[in-house]
Design an enzyme around this catalytic site. Structure first.
Site, PDB file in Angstrom:
ATOM      1  N   GLY A  48     -48.265 -18.473 -27.444  1.00 47.57           N
ATOM      2  CA  GLY A  48     -48.524 -19.273 -26.505  1.00 47.57           C
ATOM      3  C   GLY A  48     -49.591 -19.006 -25.456  1.00 47.57           C
ATOM      4  O   GLY A  48     -49.709 -19.094 -24.257  1.00 47.57           O
ATOM      5  N   HIS A  49     -50.808 -19.003 -26.368  1.00 45.55           N
ATOM      6  CA  HIS A  49     -51.938 -18.485 -25.502  1.00 45.55           C
ATOM      7  C   HIS A  49     -53.268 -18.602 -26.573  1.00 45.55           C
ATOM      8  O   HIS A  49     -53.213 -18.794 -27.625  1.00 45.55           O
ATOM      9  CB  HIS A  49     -52.107 -17.151 -24.938  1.00 45.55           C
ATOM     10  CG  HIS A  49     -52.061 -16.091 -25.784  1.00 45.55           C
ATOM     11  ND1 HIS A  49     -50.890 -15.402 -26.225  1.00 45.55           N
ATOM     12  CD2 HIS A  49     -53.094 -15.431 -26.629  1.00 45.55           C
ATOM     13  CE1 HIS A  49     -51.148 -14.695 -27.149  1.00 45.55           C
ATOM     14  NE2 HIS A  49     -52.313 -14.325 -27.180  1.00 45.55           N
ATOM     15  N   ALA A  50     -54.317 -18.690 -25.791  1.00 50.08           N
ATOM     16  CA  ALA A  50     -55.654 -18.563 -26.777  1.00 50.08           C
ATOM     17  C   ALA A  50     -56.509 -17.577 -26.234  1.00 50.08           C
ATOM     18  O   ALA A  50     -56.196 -17.190 -24.960  1.00 50.08           O
ATOM     19  CB  ALA A  50     -56.545 -20.055 -26.642  1.00 50.08           C
ATOM     20  N   ARG A  95     -52.476 -20.312 -30.334  1.00 51.93           N
ATOM     21  CA  ARG A  95     -51.577 -19.962 -31.022  1.00 51.93           C
ATOM     22  C   ARG A  95     -50.071 -19.796 -30.643  1.00 51.93           C
ATOM     23  O   ARG A  95     -49.873 -19.362 -29.662  1.00 51.93           O
ATOM     24  CB  ARG A  95     -51.889 -18.699 -32.078  1.00 51.93           C
ATOM     25  CG  ARG A  95     -51.785 -17.386 -31.158  1.00 51.93           C
ATOM     26  CD  ARG A  95     -52.623 -17.006 -29.999  1.00 51.93           C
ATOM     27  NE  ARG A  95     -54.001 -17.492 -30.212  1.00 51.93           N
ATOM     28  CZ  ARG A  95     -54.789 -16.560 -30.777  1.00 51.93           C
ATOM     29  NH1 ARG A  95     -54.791 -15.197 -31.062  1.00 51.93           N
ATOM     30  NH2 ARG A  95     -56.232 -16.779 -30.760  1.00 51.93           N
TER      31      ARG A  95
END
Length: 132
Positions: A48-50, A95
């Site tokens: 839950g981040h890039a 992702r």
């Protein structure tokens, strides 16, 4: 190359069991951090981040899980379920890791140590950065 891709790892087969090797020359970066996700509850999501700078290489050491990749323009899902193949995620991709099987273990090799300013943790902020 700044694209998502699967990388096959060397596999040495033996009647006593298989062995795969991961050395720095296989990846386009030298890994500086290794961590793993396990005991992920059914229905839970990780990631839950890039990353702005960091790249990562993910391997399903045991079981399986899905990696949802968002480019800012399209979304694709990669299922990882083989310990002799990994998914290279360069920086700049959102992702999420979902659908962990019972006993699923995700090994992550990262190109850098943990640095909070490198993370984009809000999907709207990520999408807005792609529109610039």
């Amino acid at each position: 190359m700044n694209r998502i891709r699967r990388i096959k790892l060397p596999k040495i087969e033996d009647r006593r069991g298989n062995l795969s090797v991961l050395e720095n020359d296989i990846l386009p970066f030298t890994f500086k951090r290794v961590y793993y996700l396990y005991d992920v509850p059914s229905g839970a999501s990780r990631g839950g981040h890039a990353h702005k700078e960091q790249s990562e290489f993910l391997i399903a050491l045991s079981g399986s899980f899905d990696v949802l990749i968002n480019t800012g323009f399209e979304t694709q899902i990669y299922t990882l379920n083989r310990p002799d193949e990994g998914l290279l995620i360069p920086n700049g991709y959102w992702r999420e890791l979902d659908n962990f099987s019972s006993g699923g273990i995700c090994l992550v090799l990262a190109s850098d140590v943990f640095k909070e300013p490198d993370y984009i943790r809000n999907l709207d902020d990520f999408l807005a950065s792609k529109m610039l």
